[in-house]
Design a protein around this motif. Structure first.
Motif, mmCIF file in Angstrom:
data_model
loop_
_atom_site.group_PDB
_atom_site.id
_atom_site.type_symbol
_atom_site.label_atom_id
_atom_site.label_comp_id
_atom_site.label_asym_id
_atom_site.label_seq_id
_atom_site.Cartn_x
_atom_site.Cartn_y
_atom_site.Cartn_z
ATOM 1 N N LEU A 128 0.829 -1.206 0.000
ATOM 2 C CA LEU A 128 0.000 0.000 0.000
ATOM 3 C C LEU A 128 0.867 1.262 0.000
ATOM 4 O O LEU A 128 0.591 2.222 -0.727
ATOM 5 C CB LEU A 128 -0.927 -0.007 1.216
ATOM 6 C CG LEU A 128 -2.048 -1.048 1.198
ATOM 7 C CD1 LEU A 128 -2.765 -1.079 2.542
ATOM 8 C CD2 LEU A 128 -3.046 -0.764 0.079
ATOM 9 N N LEU A 129 1.914 1.262 0.791
ATOM 10 C CA LEU A 129 2.791 2.427 0.873
ATOM 11 C C LEU A 129 3.540 2.645 -0.439
ATOM 12 O O LEU A 129 3.750 3.788 -0.861
ATOM 13 C CB LEU A 129 3.770 2.267 2.033
ATOM 14 C CG LEU A 129 3.157 2.356 3.439
ATOM 15 C CD1 LEU A 129 4.167 1.933 4.493
ATOM 16 C CD2 LEU A 129 2.659 3.767 3.717
ATOM 17 N N ALA A 130 3.941 1.543 -1.087
ATOM 18 C CA ALA A 130 4.627 1.668 -2.373
ATOM 19 C C ALA A 130 3.729 2.337 -3.410
ATOM 20 O O ALA A 130 4.195 3.086 -4.274
ATOM 21 C CB ALA A 130 5.076 0.295 -2.866
ATOM 22 N N ALA A 131 2.413 2.074 -3.315
ATOM 23 C CA ALA A 131 1.447 2.691 -4.226
ATOM 24 C C ALA A 131 0.970 4.045 -3.718
ATOM 25 O O ALA A 131 0.092 4.666 -4.323
ATOM 26 C CB ALA A 131 0.256 1.762 -4.422
ATOM 27 N N ARG A 132 1.523 4.508 -2.603
ATOM 28 C CA ARG A 132 1.202 5.791 -1.974
ATOM 29 C C ARG A 132 -0.219 5.817 -1.405
ATOM 30 O O ARG A 132 -0.843 6.876 -1.311
ATOM 31 C CB ARG A 132 1.401 6.969 -2.932
ATOM 32 C CG ARG A 132 2.745 7.022 -3.643
ATOM 33 C CD ARG A 132 3.947 6.976 -2.709
ATOM 34 N NE ARG A 132 5.168 7.310 -3.411
ATOM 35 C CZ ARG A 132 6.046 6.427 -3.892
ATOM 36 N NH1 ARG A 132 5.796 5.114 -3.735
ATOM 37 N NH2 ARG A 132 7.147 6.814 -4.505
ATOM 38 N N TYR A 133 -0.727 4.642 -1.012
ATOM 39 C CA TYR A 133 -1.981 4.580 -0.270
ATOM 40 C C TYR A 133 -1.662 4.560 1.230
ATOM 41 O O TYR A 133 -0.561 4.154 1.644
ATOM 42 C CB TYR A 133 -2.771 3.317 -0.609
ATOM 43 C CG TYR A 133 -3.352 3.280 -1.992
ATOM 44 C CD1 TYR A 133 -4.395 4.134 -2.361
ATOM 45 C CD2 TYR A 133 -2.888 2.371 -2.937
ATOM 46 C CE1 TYR A 133 -4.944 4.090 -3.635
ATOM 47 C CE2 TYR A 133 -3.430 2.319 -4.219
ATOM 48 C CZ TYR A 133 -4.447 3.183 -4.559
ATOM 49 O OH TYR A 133 -4.985 3.137 -5.817
ATOM 50 N N LEU A 134 -2.641 4.949 2.032
ATOM 51 C CA LEU A 134 -2.480 4.846 3.476
ATOM 52 C C LEU A 134 -2.461 3.379 3.875
ATOM 53 O O LEU A 134 -3.186 2.553 3.312
ATOM 54 C CB LEU A 134 -3.621 5.560 4.198
ATOM 55 C CG LEU A 134 -3.671 7.090 4.058
ATOM 56 C CD1 LEU A 134 -4.919 7.617 4.751
ATOM 57 C CD2 LEU A 134 -2.429 7.731 4.654
#
Length: 306
Positions: A92-98
């Protein structure tokens, strides 16, 4: 949980980071399977990931698509790759999601548990305080009196979980829920609902070691494994009451069948911890509960095993 879309101006960088993260996980799973075949015969290839979790994955790899997968698609990829909570949040962080919100811990958990205990003690219905694993943190007095349940501290911590408590023959709940065929069906339906609740509440942790250890611990109790492994079509018995069991009227000392409903009471912004209470649905149940409210004495004098 907020779902913030990645900034379009940085899409190439975000996509590169995400694909690298996915490929590291995919190759790791593939290498693990070289010496130990997967129980569901997963091969963890790029084509299989495309077919099973993300239809655009191969297009993303070759540059024919630049669209960042949705959060839901990333969750499907994480499920396919059998990600731990840490790996899932890394995706999720790699995709810039929380990242996914984790359970309360430390002082925040202790504060909420204390507030929940105070609230539970004001309830006239039998109630227990549980966490996301359905670990029992506290019982109120009506619960102990009605179910003739031993003090929680008398049970080893490893045994303070609601799921195995439903099955244990040395505790009163199962015995008092099996007085006729209808009651047995209601008990089975209640068990099925609790198992589904446990699975849904811990879906993101299903590949964590502690999850498997806890399930194995549950499976050591009576015939729990049989119900755990049943298919959903067998377990879907929602046309029966929440709970039927024998209750003892503390005034007349008569044992009567009563019908109960499970109620979940939230105590904070998280789903857990929460209070699970039991409300009477029929006149017999209301009379039994009223009799306990009007009598005094030890929980073990008020209710006895039949």
């Amino acid at each position: 949980m907020m779902n913030i879309e990645p900034d379009a101006s940085h899409t190439p960088d975000v996509l590169r980071d995400l694909l690298e993260e996915i490929e590291v996980l995919r190759i790791t799973r593939q290498e693990e399977g070289r010496d130990r075949p997967h129980p569901f015969l997963k091969r963890f290839t790029q084509q299989e990931l495309t077919d099973e979790a993300c239809p655009t994955y191969k297009n993303l790899l070759v540059g024919r698509s630049q669209r960042i997968p949705s959060r839901q698609t990333l969750m499907q990829i994480a499920d396919y790759l059998e990600c731990s909570m840490e790996s899932r949040n890394n995706l999720l962080l790699a995709a810039r999601y929380l990242p996914e919100s984790l359970e309360l811990e430390g002082n925040a958990l202790r504060l909420v548990l204390e507030q929940a205990r105070q609230l539970m003690d004001t309830l006239s219905y039998p109630a227990m305080l549980v966490t996301h694993t359905l670990a029992i943190e506290a019982l109120n007095e009506p619960f102990q009196r009605f179910f003739a349940f031993p003090p929680l501290m008398a049970l080893p911590r490893a045994q303070r979980y609601f799921l195995p408590v439903l099955f244990r023959e040395d505790l009163p709940i199962r015995e008092r829920s099996s007085f006729n065929d209808q009651a047995v069906k209601a008990w089975q339906a209640g068990v099925s609902r609790c198992i589904e609740l446990f699975k849904q509440s811990n879906r993101l942790s299903q590949f964590e070691p502690w999850y498997h250890e806890l399930v194995e611990q549950f499976c050591a109790v009576a015939d729990f494994r049989l119900y755990w492994e049943q298919t959903p079509s067998i377990r879907d018995q929602y046309d029966v009451p929440s709970k039927l069991l024998l209750g003892r009227n503390a005034t007349t000392e008569e044992w009567v069948p009563i019908e109960l409903q499970n109620i979940r009471i939230s105590v904070c912004s998280h789903m857990y911890p929460c209070i699970m209470a039991f409300r009477p649905l029929d006149d017999a149940g209301r009379s039994v509960f009223a009799s306990f409210s009007s009598t005094q004495g030890s929980p073990f004098n008020a209710v006895r095993r039949r």
